[in-house]
Design a protein around this motif. Structure first.
Motif: not given
Length: 285
Positions: A33-53
């Motif tokens: 909705f605000e032309n936000g960054s794809k990288k910012s979404v990925i940065y937050e989502l990566a916090k939920y990812q474990g070392e095994n992927g």
């Protein structure tokens, strides 16, 4: 005339997400909705990812260990923001999907605690999470050995015949797979879903907000959805009901008791409804 979410109500939903939502949904909102960054979404989502992927604690699966259910949720987001196969989060996630496949059972465990597997889980309930995981293997098929993708897709088409009227989420998983496969397979999946879709969805508006039910717009999240022509007369009123029942805090309401996960699910559902309303041009932007 189609009801639309007003500017004031959109601002209220935004305020809810920014003050009470998860950081992940905040960035997803900004992206759409605000032309936000794809990288910012990925940065937050990566916090939920474990070392095994794999992913954990996103809402569907176990909080403490990576699992197929939360991995599906993660890839819903990655697909939605059109994340590239060059992204580390994607490559690691696809590796997790392939490595966690039980080749003997031809099955992905929803959660580790689901082992040993009950018979119904590899028959009637197989599609959730398996059919959807296969959908994401198709999304990023350049990362997947062709023979593996062929084998699991063939397995999915065999399991399609088991799809029954109790399969709310199994049906959603198959529809996500249908979006990614060749036309002949897509037609088979959609035709099968059509045979019992009205056994799944709730069409009574007095139920939509008060009881846990399968809402019509789940199965046609945009006018481009293959089931939209069939479900149009129920989907548009259901989305209008979301607008009319928006909570005074700005979130879109849950029709079930989410318990300790209430904050997370209010955040998830509010963003999901906003995305769907946008798809249908039902927001006064």
């Amino acid at each position: 005339m189609t009801l639309k979410l007003s500017n004031d109500k959109l601002r209220l939903a935004r305020e809810y997400l920014m003050t009470k939502g998860r950081n992940l949904e905040k960035e997803i909102y900004k992206f759409h909705f605000e032309n936000g960054s794809k990288k910012s979404v990925i940065y937050e989502l990566a916090k939920y990812q474990g070392e095994n992927g794999g992913f954990k604690n996103l809402g569907e699966g176990e909080m403490q260990s990576e699992n197929a259910m939360d991995t599906n949720m993660a890839f819903q987001i990655l697909h939605d923001i059109n994340a590239s196969s060059n992204e580390e989060i994607v490559r690691n996630g696809i590796n997790y999907i392939m490595n966690s496949y039980d080749k003997d059972l031809k099955y992905w465990y929803p959660n580790l605690k689901d082992s040993p597997v009950e018979f119904y889980m590899i028959t009637d309930k197989w599609a959730n999470p398996c059919a959807e995981l296969i959908a994401y293997l198709h999304d990023y098929q350049e990362l997947v050995p062709p023979h593996f993708l062929t084998d699991v897709t063939e397995q999915a088409m065999k399991k399609l015949q088991l799809l029954n009227k109790d399969g709310w989420f199994a049906t959603l998983c198959f529809l996500r797979l249908a979006d990614r496969v060749e036309d002949s397979l897509r037609e088979r999946i959609v035709d099968k879903v059509k045979t019992n879709i009205f056994d799944l969805i709730e069409t009574r508006k007095e139920i939509w907000s008060n009881e846990y039910c399968a809402k019509p717009f789940w199965y046609a999240p945009s006018p481009r959805s293959p089931l939209y022509p069939l479900l149009k007369e129920h989907t548009l009123p259901c989305l209008a009901n979301e607008i009319l029942t928006q909570d005074e805090d700005g979130n879109f309401i849950l029709n079930w008791d989410a318990g300790t996960g209430e904050k997370e699910w209010k955040s998830i559902i509010t963003m999901e409804v906003l995305r769907t309303l946008k798809n249908y041009d039902m927001i006064l932007l």
